[in-house]
Write a protein that holds these residues in place. Structure first.
Motif, PDB file in Angstrom:
ATOM      1  N   THR A 147     -13.913  68.915 105.864  1.00 47.67           N
ATOM      2  CA  THR A 147     -13.930  67.480 106.135  1.00 47.67           C
ATOM      3  C   THR A 147     -15.313  66.957 106.509  1.00 47.67           C
ATOM      4  O   THR A 147     -15.527  65.748 106.539  1.00 47.67           O
ATOM      5  N   TYR A 180     -15.352  63.254 105.434  1.00 45.14           N
ATOM      6  CA  TYR A 180     -14.175  62.846 104.684  1.00 45.14           C
ATOM      7  C   TYR A 180     -13.035  62.590 105.661  1.00 45.14           C
ATOM      8  O   TYR A 180     -12.756  63.417 106.527  1.00 45.14           O
ATOM      9  N   ARG A 191      -9.810  59.205  98.342  1.00 42.92           N
ATOM     10  CA  ARG A 191     -10.659  59.734  99.412  1.00 42.92           C
ATOM     11  C   ARG A 191     -11.497  58.634 100.060  1.00 42.92           C
ATOM     12  O   ARG A 191     -11.884  57.668  99.414  1.00 42.92           O
ATOM     13  N   MET A 193     -15.039  58.394 102.251  1.00 39.22           N
ATOM     14  CA  MET A 193     -16.239  59.123 102.633  1.00 39.22           C
ATOM     15  C   MET A 193     -17.123  58.277 103.534  1.00 39.22           C
ATOM     16  O   MET A 193     -17.214  57.058 103.368  1.00 39.22           O
ATOM     17  N   SER A 306     -18.074  66.636  96.860  1.00 36.47           N
ATOM     18  CA  SER A 306     -16.849  66.158  96.217  1.00 36.47           C
ATOM     19  C   SER A 306     -16.111  67.252  95.481  1.00 36.47           C
ATOM     20  O   SER A 306     -14.913  67.154  95.229  1.00 36.47           O
ATOM     21  N   CYS A 313      -7.653  67.155 103.494  1.00 37.55           N
ATOM     22  CA  CYS A 313      -7.855  65.882 102.804  1.00 37.55           C
ATOM     23  C   CYS A 313      -6.964  65.697 101.583  1.00 37.55           C
ATOM     24  O   CYS A 313      -6.909  64.610 101.020  1.00 37.55           O
TER      25      CYS A 313
END
Length: 314
Positions: A147, A180, A191, A193, A306, A313
């Motif tokens: 994360t 994340y 997602r 970020m 990524s 997540c």
């Protein structure tokens, strides 16, 4: 928070950014989370070629051959330790040059990438010939859950300074961090970020920060609410499209396949200026666009995060 036009943050004025597109990828792992599709209805998404059935060319003749076949992974052992390469393409001529390579390191409890570049040196012993030299430029390391990621230059860990290793190396420079938001099974959508970097000086230069203790790092300052002097960026939230039944972003043609990894980076003060974008165009190919105040190494490192598996997540 200071506005984008504040003189304290000249790197965030509208004159320093130009909107430009980037994209991400799409494969089997992307189906576990909400994917982000390019905002277009004219793109045809190609699917991976079906695997070819394996056929033994002849009977197995030894125990070694049997063991090699029985215990060999179909995709090879390096599937767990991938290697990513970054190429720069001249848009006018189509000429492509390999610039950076990222290798996922073995014997590490967390995801750990080393980023290197290759230089071609003139061979003094052979006129017209070149020698290649691999130069370590930086590293990317995650926490156990995947994360948070820290981006460093090549250097010495502050706890290991003066003990073993290359004593000539300075303490590593902290170049950025990526967070994340936890999103178990992808129930919260695409997602989210957060990218952290140190702010640049008034003349647009990046000052060196080499934290020697945990409290001085970007992650610690951000989590303790001391983000006043940090440059905080986020990925742009994609919008739900009823017609395509997917989340979409406008990559201006730079990304052509839907993927959970597709993202664009913006500052909260102006969501129309795309600082960086990344996305898939083919199964194993992606485009990456970036601009000031992000440098090439930072952009490549952010893109690497990524790809990594994120237990909390998705």
């Amino acid at each position: 928070m200071t506005t984008a036009n504040s003189p304290n943050y000249p790197q965030l004025t509208s004159t320093t950014f130009t909107s430009r597109a980037t994209g991400t990828d799409s494969d089997d792992e992307d189906q576990a989370d909400a994917t982000v599709a390019p905002q277009t209805t004219t793109i045809r998404v190609t699917r991976p070629v079906d695997p070819i059935d394996f056929v033994l060319p002849r009977p197995i003749l030894s125990q070694k051959e049997l063991y090699d076949l029985a215990f060999r992974y179909r995709d090879g052992f390096d599937k767990l330790y991938p290697q990513y390469k970054l190429y720069i393409e001249h848009l006018a001529t189509g000429e492509i040059h390999h610039v950076l390579t990222a290798k996922k390191q073995r014997k590490s409890q967390t995801s750990y990438y080393t980023i290197t570049g290759t230089v071609h040196l003139v061979d003094s012993n052979q006129p017209g010939a070149f020698l290649t030299e691999e130069v370590v430029l930086g590293k990317v390391r995650s926490n156990f859950l995947g994360t948070s990621f820290c981006i460093y230059s090549h250097g010495t860990h502050p706890d290991k300074q003066g003990s073993g290793g290359n004593k000539e190396l300075p303490i590593r420079e902290e170049l950025g961090a990526v967070l994340y938001d936890p999103n178990i099974l992808g129930f919260k959508g695409p997602r989210k970020m957060t990218i952290l970097m140190h702010t640049l000086t008034r003349d647009g230069k990046r000052p060196e920060f080499r934290p020697e203790c945990e409290s001085d790092t970007l992650l610690a300052k951000y989590r303790d609410g001391h983000a006043k002097d940090l440059l905080v960026l986020h990925n742009k939230s994609p919008q739900w499209n009823e017609e395509t039944q997917s989340f979409v972003l406008n990559f201006s043609g730079r990304v052509t396949q839907a993927s959970v990894k597709n993202f664009q980076v913006v500052h909260d003060n102006d969501l129309d200026y795309i600082v960086m974008q990344f996305g898939r165009v083919e199964r194993d190919y992606f485009t990456l666009d970036y601009k000031y105040p992000i440098c090439l190494l930072q952009a490549f490192a952010i893109a690497l995060t990524s790809f990594d598996a994120k237990l909390a997540c998705e």
